[in-house]
Structure formats: C-alpha cells, structure tokens
Design an enzyme around this catalytic site. Structure first.
Site, mmCIF file in Angstrom:
data_model
loop_
_atom_site.group_PDB
_atom_site.id
_atom_site.type_symbol
_atom_site.label_atom_id
_atom_site.label_comp_id
_atom_site.label_asym_id
_atom_site.label_seq_id
_atom_site.Cartn_x
_atom_site.Cartn_y
_atom_site.Cartn_z
ATOM 1 N N GLU A 46 -9.873 -14.637 -9.942
ATOM 2 C CA GLU A 46 -10.468 -13.294 -10.004
ATOM 3 C C GLU A 46 -11.390 -13.101 -8.824
ATOM 4 O O GLU A 46 -12.172 -13.998 -8.489
ATOM 5 C CB GLU A 46 -11.327 -13.108 -11.267
ATOM 6 C CG GLU A 46 -10.617 -12.872 -12.553
ATOM 7 C CD GLU A 46 -11.604 -12.560 -13.682
ATOM 8 O OE1 GLU A 46 -12.710 -12.037 -13.388
ATOM 9 O OE2 GLU A 46 -11.274 -12.838 -14.839
ATOM 10 N N GLU B 166 -11.051 0.177 -16.527
ATOM 11 C CA GLU B 166 -10.947 0.002 -17.980
ATOM 12 C C GLU B 166 -12.157 0.653 -18.648
ATOM 13 O O GLU B 166 -13.279 0.135 -18.576
ATOM 14 C CB GLU B 166 -10.850 -1.479 -18.326
ATOM 15 C CG GLU B 166 -9.606 -2.140 -17.735
ATOM 16 C CD GLU B 166 -9.612 -3.646 -17.894
ATOM 17 O OE1 GLU B 166 -9.478 -4.111 -19.057
ATOM 18 O OE2 GLU B 166 -9.770 -4.351 -16.884
ATOM 19 N N LYS C 138 -14.739 -1.254 -21.356
ATOM 20 C CA LYS C 138 -15.431 -2.515 -21.097
ATOM 21 C C LYS C 138 -16.939 -2.316 -21.275
ATOM 22 O O LYS C 138 -17.510 -1.313 -20.812
ATOM 23 C CB LYS C 138 -15.132 -3.024 -19.683
ATOM 24 C CG LYS C 138 -13.700 -3.496 -19.490
ATOM 25 C CD LYS C 138 -13.565 -4.405 -18.284
ATOM 26 C CE LYS C 138 -14.203 -5.741 -18.575
ATOM 27 N NZ LYS C 138 -13.991 -6.718 -17.489
ATOM 28 N N GLU D 65 -18.663 -2.529 -14.367
ATOM 29 C CA GLU D 65 -17.661 -3.268 -15.140
ATOM 30 C C GLU D 65 -16.440 -2.423 -15.470
ATOM 31 O O GLU D 65 -15.343 -2.952 -15.650
ATOM 32 C CB GLU D 65 -18.278 -3.808 -16.427
ATOM 33 C CG GLU D 65 -19.129 -5.035 -16.247
ATOM 34 C CD GLU D 65 -18.306 -6.232 -15.769
ATOM 35 O OE1 GLU D 65 -17.263 -6.527 -16.376
ATOM 36 O OE2 GLU D 65 -18.713 -6.850 -14.765
#
Length: 473
Positions: free
Chosen positions: A275, A329, A332, A338
C-alpha cells in the site's frame, strides 16, 4: 495444535527447495516483463455504499487501464467471479479476526476449499495475505497466531496442489521498525515483533514468498519535508553510515525495511509495496493535500518504482507496487483524507490523471497487457466439437507478438518450465514452438473457451494434438 504443526513443518521443509526454484523462475520471467503493466496494481477497497458492481469494475480495469494487479481486503466471492478470465493477478486477504482460527489445519483446509478452490484457475489468484499490519496490533492472540496461520494455510494449499500458484504473505506497517533514520540503521522492534518476525521471515524464504510493507510518505512528512516526500527536487538526506544520499522519502522507508531484514539475515527476500498513496482531499488547512499533490505523487511514484533505478541500498530494481486506492470510499472512518485516496470516483471517472488509462491521459500507446481476449465476450463460449481441442499460433503469426504471448502466460505464474532450456518442450528452440506450448497451457487451464485462444488474433483452435516425442500437450 502442536502435534499438527510438528507434522506440517517437515512438509514445509520438503517443499521449500521446490518453491524457491519456482520463485526464482517466476522472478526471472517477471524481470523481462518490463513496463508499468508488470508491477503496478491497486488496492480495491469496498467501504462505501456507492461503488459500481464488481463486474463493471473488472471490465473497466481490463479494457480501459494498464493495471493488471488487484489487491483485495477479503475474499468477496462476487468480486472473484467478476475477475474470472481477465488474467488480472488477484491478491486476496484473510481478516485479522480469523487468524487464530486459521492456525487450525482443518479450518485452513475448509477456508481454502470454500474461498479459493472454486475460482481456480478461471480467476488468477496469486497471493493470500493473512491479516493486515498484524504486528502493529496489541491483540497478542492474533500476533502469536500469525505464523502458525500462514504455515497451516500454506499446507492447505499444498493439499490442493496450489502452493506453487498461490503464495502466502502478510503486509506490515512501518510501525514494526524501532529505527528507520538513517535508513541503514533500520531495525525491527523488540517485544511481540521480535518474537514473531524472524520466524515469519524464515517462512517467507522457505516458501518463496515476498515481504510486504505499507510505506506511506504521506504519513511521514511535515511542512519542511513535503518536497522530500513528493519526489520533488530537494537537498536530500545523507546517510553518513553508508555515504548514500536520499532524495525521496519512499526510498528511505524501503531501505530502512531492507536494513532491518538484512540485519536478521534475510536481505535476499523480495520486498513488495502493498500500500502507498496520497489523498486528493484533506482537512481544512492541511498542507499538501489536494488533487494536484495526489496526482503529482502517484504519477512520480509509478515512474520511480518502474524505472529500474531501485533505491540506494537496493539498486537496479523495480518494485511490485499497489496504489491505495482504486476508489474513494465514502464510509471509511477517520479524517477526510481517509475517504479520498481513490484514483477513481465511484462512477469510474478519474479523480486525476496519472497515466494508467489506455489511449488517454496523454500516455503512450497501451502496453501489451492482456493479450488473450479480443472483443469482449459476455458469456463463456463452450466447445461444440465434443472432443478435446488445443490452442496453437496461427500460420504466419508475428513472432514479436508470439513472444509477448509467452511472456504474458509465464508472467501469470503458469508452469513454463517445459519450454525453458533443458525442459521437455525446449526443442525446437523457436518462438513459435514455445508460444504454442504457453498459449495452450493458458487455454487448457482457463476452460478451453474460444476467447481463451484469441491472443490478439494470433491463436487458432485445433482438434489435432500438437504433442511430439517427450513434449506432451
């Protein structure tokens, strides 16, 4: 449990030499697969309520991007089915809370039969990661179960004859290091990490699996190190212990990890960036967090990890790298950033352009990324001849394209040993002969559908067995 592990550990030893040889062959194949398509992947997270169906995502990545690696955070069956027959290399994950259960062999065997076996070989699952950043947690039961879980999972894969195709690893955060500056002083933390890490590294070496790390310059920069984190021109940081100069934070993070591994005698293991990324939106007033910065970081990241330059302590390397994340997203938790690491919006329009869309973004012509399928086929086309068929190159097929067919199939992890020097199908030593073997391996493994022998219109289906002498098709 101890008795089960006593039985399993000799099995791992018996298979370790074979696994290391297979890993070496795969690494050599991957080395020749130069270009972004060989090493750039994305993390496909699903903590959102507005994402497109997995079938649309798989088709989008296949037809519109140069990405051919995807890392998941679970074994979502709909997603795995959606990626069937795409050739995209898939990494799946076991959630942290299942790790203690996975240390039981019966549980691991059933988990593999339920979550993996039904999708092989149609879906190209290449790796299972056990948990995420486990050694940075405070749950001692999960930490202590990590390596036993990986061992039993590997044994379960052996039982299904999948251990050469699918490797087992686990991603770590940089929090497992007690020292990272200068990079040559990198060392692992004591306590739980020290108790587990050497055993973990030994397992990875024995099974030919990579060490996976989540280095995020985004989480390590401050106001005066932004240029250093962003791959921008800067004065650099000198490691006086090695007299090597670092001009970007990612290299320093990777070399600190490498130094810690080397200190324990495991500097030979492959390191994968599981990641990394940069958000396009942050909290009000947050410096360097905007669309332009995210675009700059990820574009330079891709160029850097694929340049072949490597790092000061690991020169002449490319790194398999997974950008976080595929989508923004919206569910999250945590700060605004984030929810804004995505390369794409849920409607699959780019948040910004970094050169991964085919034919667009001002990029060069698309790489030879997925040669198998020509025009999209919405449903399988079964055989109609009632007998066995094989896939071979068409008469007059261009040898450069046939060589790319070989590279593609072997790069997916299929067994290409027979066409390597000394193999039973090495002679005749010609591109056409080797391509015939590789193309047929793919065709047979993926179900013998018409589209599995397209190979950009260089493949032809035949009912005549092309086997000869020792070379059996």
């Amino acid at each position: 449990m101890e008795k089960a592990l006593t039985i399993l550990l000799p099995l791992l030893t018996l298979f370790s030499i074979r696994d290391q040889i297979c890993s070496l062959l795969y690494s050599l194949t991957s080395y020749w697969l130069s270009g972004v398509q060989g090493s750039i992947g994305v993390n496909y997270g699903t903590v959102a309520d507005n994402l497109p169906p997995p079938s649309q995502v798989a088709r989008f990545l296949l037809d519109s991007t140069i990405i051919n690696r995807v890392k998941l955070y679970d074994t979502n069956q709909e997603i795995l089915q959606a990626f069937a027959h795409t050739g995209i290399a898939i990494t799946v994950a076991v959630p942290n809370n299942l790790i203690p259960n996975l240390a039981n062999l019966n549980f691991s065997q059933q988990w593999v039969k339920t979550n993996i076996v039904p999708h092989i070989p149609a879906t190209n699952i290449v790796r299972i990661v056990v948990g995420n950043e486990v050694l940075s947690t405070t749950d001692n039961s999960v930490v202590s179960s990590l390596v036993p879980a990986m061992q039993t999972l590997h044994a379960a894969l052996i039982g299904e004859d999948l251990d050469r195709r699918i490797k087992v690893s686990t991603p770590h955060s940089l929090a497992i290091l007690s020292s990272s500056s200068p990079p040559s002083s990198g060392t692992f933390k004591q306590g739980n990490v020290a108790l587990v890490i050497k055993q973990l590294l030994g397992f990875l070496r024995a099974t030919g699996s990579p060490f996976m790390i989540n280095p995020y310059p985004f989480f390590g920069y401050s106001g005066n190190t932004l240029d250093y984190a962003m791959f921008r021109p800067n004065s650099g940081v000198l490691d006086e212990m090695t007299d090597r100069k670092y001009t970007n934070m990612l290299d320093a993070q990777l070399d600190a990890t490498y130094s810690a591994m080397k200190q324990l005698g495991f500097g030979d293991l492959e390191i994968i960036i599981a990641e990394t990324g940069w958000p396009s939106k942050g909290d009000p007033g947050q410096t360097g967090v905007d669309t332009e910065s995210a675009q700059e970081f990820n574009a330079k990241l891709i160029k850097h990890v694929m340049s072949g330059i490597g790092t000061p302590l690991m020169p002449n390397k490319t790194f398999e790298t997974y950008i976080f994340a595929l989508f923004n997203e919206n569910q999250k938790p945590g700060p605004i950033s984030e929810r804004n690491f995505g390369l794409f919006q849920p409607n699959m329009t780019p948040v910004y352009k970094v050169g991964i869309l085919r034919h667009t973004e001002g990029s060069a012509s698309p790489s030879y990324r997925n040669p198998v399928r020509g025009k999209p086929v919405r449903s399988p086309v079964p055989r109609t001849d009632g007998g066995k068929t094989w896939c071979i190159p068409k008469t007059g097929a261009n040898e450069d394209v046939l060589q790319m067919n070989i590279d593609y199939v072997c790069g997916l992890g299929f067994d290409c040993q027979p066409i390597r020097e000394g193999g039973r199908c090495f002679y005749p030593n010609s591109v056409r002969a080797h391509a015939a073997y590789a193309m047929n391996v793919y065709y047979q493994a993926t179900g013998r559908h018409e589209y599995d022998c397209d190979f950009r219109q260089t493949g032809a289906i035949t009912s005549s067995n092309p086997s000869y002498r020792r070379c059996k098709y």
